[in-house]
Motif scaffolding. Structure first.
Motif, short mmCIF file in Angstrom:
data_model
loop_
_atom_site.label_atom_id
_atom_site.label_comp_id
_atom_site.label_asym_id
_atom_site.label_seq_id
_atom_site.Cartn_x
_atom_site.Cartn_y
_atom_site.Cartn_z
N GLN A 30 11.66 6.89 3.42
CA GLN A 30 11.49 6.02 2.26
C GLN A 30 10.02 6.15 1.82
O GLN A 30 9.22 5.23 1.95
N TYR A 31 9.70 7.33 1.30
CA TYR A 31 8.32 7.72 1.06
C TYR A 31 7.61 6.80 0.05
O TYR A 31 6.49 6.38 0.29
N ARG A 32 8.26 6.53 -1.06
CA ARG A 32 7.59 5.75 -2.11
C ARG A 32 7.16 4.39 -1.57
O ARG A 32 6.04 3.97 -1.75
N TYR A 33 8.09 3.68 -0.92
CA TYR A 33 7.74 2.34 -0.44
C TYR A 33 6.70 2.40 0.68
O TYR A 33 5.80 1.59 0.73
N GLY A 34 6.81 3.38 1.55
CA GLY A 34 5.84 3.53 2.63
C GLY A 34 4.44 3.81 2.11
O GLY A 34 3.46 3.20 2.55
N LEU A 35 4.34 4.71 1.13
CA LEU A 35 3.03 5.06 0.57
C LEU A 35 2.44 3.89 -0.22
O LEU A 35 1.24 3.63 -0.15
N ASP A 36 3.28 3.19 -0.96
CA ASP A 36 2.78 2.03 -1.70
C ASP A 36 2.33 0.91 -0.76
O ASP A 36 1.35 0.22 -1.04
N LEU A 37 3.04 0.74 0.34
CA LEU A 37 2.64 -0.26 1.33
C LEU A 37 1.33 0.12 2.00
O LEU A 37 0.49 -0.74 2.27
N ILE A 38 1.11 1.40 2.23
CA ILE A 38 -0.18 1.86 2.78
C ILE A 38 -1.30 1.52 1.81
O ILE A 38 -2.36 1.02 2.22
N ASP A 39 -1.09 1.77 0.51
CA ASP A 39 -2.12 1.45 -0.48
C ASP A 39 -2.42 -0.05 -0.53
O ASP A 39 -3.58 -0.47 -0.57
N ALA A 40 -1.36 -0.86 -0.52
CA ALA A 40 -1.55 -2.32 -0.57
C ALA A 40 -2.23 -2.83 0.69
O ALA A 40 -3.09 -3.73 0.63
N THR A 41 -1.89 -2.26 1.83
CA THR A 41 -2.52 -2.66 3.09
C THR A 41 -3.99 -2.27 3.09
O THR A 41 -4.84 -3.04 3.54
N PHE A 42 -4.30 -1.10 2.55
CA PHE A 42 -5.70 -0.66 2.49
C PHE A 42 -6.53 -1.56 1.57
O PHE A 42 -7.69 -1.83 1.85
N LYS A 43 -5.92 -2.03 0.48
CA LYS A 43 -6.66 -2.93 -0.42
C LYS A 43 -6.99 -4.25 0.28
O LYS A 43 -8.03 -4.84 0.02
N LYS A 44 -6.11 -4.71 1.15
CA LYS A 44 -6.35 -5.98 1.83
C LYS A 44 -7.27 -5.82 3.04
O LYS A 44 -8.09 -6.69 3.31
N TRP A 45 -7.14 -4.73 3.79
CA TRP A 45 -7.96 -4.50 4.99
C TRP A 45 -8.60 -3.12 4.94
O TRP A 45 -8.23 -2.22 5.69
N PRO A 46 -9.62 -2.91 4.09
CA PRO A 46 -10.21 -1.57 3.96
C PRO A 46 -11.03 -1.13 5.17
O PRO A 46 -11.28 0.06 5.34
N ASN A 47 -11.44 -2.05 6.03
CA ASN A 47 -12.29 -1.68 7.16
C ASN A 47 -11.52 -1.49 8.46
O ASN A 47 -12.11 -1.13 9.47
N HIS A 48 -10.23 -1.71 8.45
CA HIS A 48 -9.42 -1.53 9.66
C HIS A 48 -9.25 -0.03 9.91
O HIS A 48 -8.81 0.71 9.03
N PRO A 49 -9.61 0.45 11.12
CA PRO A 49 -9.61 1.91 11.35
C PRO A 49 -8.23 2.58 11.21
O PRO A 49 -8.12 3.66 10.62
N ALA A 50 -7.18 1.95 11.72
CA ALA A 50 -5.86 2.56 11.62
C ALA A 50 -5.36 2.57 10.18
O ALA A 50 -4.74 3.53 9.73
N VAL A 51 -5.66 1.51 9.46
CA VAL A 51 -5.27 1.43 8.05
C VAL A 51 -6.01 2.50 7.25
O VAL A 51 -5.41 3.17 6.40
N ARG A 52 -7.29 2.67 7.55
CA ARG A 52 -8.09 3.69 6.85
C ARG A 52 -7.55 5.10 7.14
O ARG A 52 -7.43 5.94 6.23
N ALA A 53 -7.19 5.36 8.38
CA ALA A 53 -6.66 6.68 8.75
C ALA A 53 -5.32 6.93 8.04
O ALA A 53 -5.08 8.02 7.53
N ASN A 54 -4.47 5.92 8.00
CA ASN A 54 -3.19 6.09 7.31
C ASN A 54 -3.35 6.21 5.81
O ASN A 54 -2.56 6.88 5.15
N LYS A 55 -4.38 5.59 5.26
CA LYS A 55 -4.64 5.72 3.82
C LYS A 55 -5.00 7.16 3.48
O LYS A 55 -4.50 7.72 2.49
N GLU A 56 -5.84 7.79 4.31
CA GLU A 56 -6.21 9.18 4.07
C GLU A 56 -4.98 10.09 4.18
O GLU A 56 -4.77 10.97 3.35
#
Length: 155
Positions: free
Chosen positions: A102-128
């Motif tokens: 479910q690529y679209r929803y997963g990628l959009d959720l990664i973006d939304a999570t990164f906006k809320k927690w930009p300094n979290h290391p795992a979130v940052r790695a998944n954003k890249e």
């Protein structure tokens, strides 16, 4: 003789007794759930205390690590509902969506999570990783609110 004052007193007493009993039942469930949890029975712990996000998160993460992403999604979604300020739960939910194709929803959720927690290391790695995946798949970004619960359709 039943006066209005006496009825009120009994109602208040019954209400506080109900609250105390409910609290006691939740505590007993938590103790029983912890026993299951520490034995490694994550499903038993989740069933015993379904209002605790820890058990749903542990079960969802365990299923995700066993490559059962579709089975992990409901538990991770429940974790996100019960504890909306838990970046690891959002992160693992996004990974579960990606693993279940479910690529679209997963990628959009990664973006939304990164906006809320930009300094979290795992979130940052998944954003890249998500940005690279979005480019290779050619999927455009949508906005998904992480802070607000989803609207119920119908009523």
């Amino acid at each position: 003789m039943w006066t209005a004052k006496r009825i009120f007193e009994l109602t208040v007493l019954a209400f506080f007794t109900l609250i105390c009993l409910t609290s006691l039942v939740f505590q007993l469930n938590r103790v029983r759930a912890d026993r299951f949890f520490f034995k490694g029975d994550l499903y038993g712990a989740h069933l015993t205390d379904p209002y605790n996000y820890r058990y749903a998160y542990a079960l969802g993460t365990a299923l995700l690590s066993q490559n059962q992403a579709k089975n992990a999604i409901p538990y991770l979604e429940k974790t996100v509902r019960l504890h909306p300020n838990y970046p690891d739960a959002f992160n693992n939910l996004a990974v579960a969506y990606l693993k279940s194709r479910q690529y679209r929803y997963g990628l959009d959720l990664i973006d939304a999570t990164f906006k809320k927690w930009p300094n979290h290391p795992a979130v940052r790695a998944n954003k890249e990783m998500g940005d690279k995946m979005r480019k290779s798949l050619g999927i455009r970004a949508r906005k998904i609110p992480v802070d607000k619960p989803t609207k119920k359709v119908g009523k």
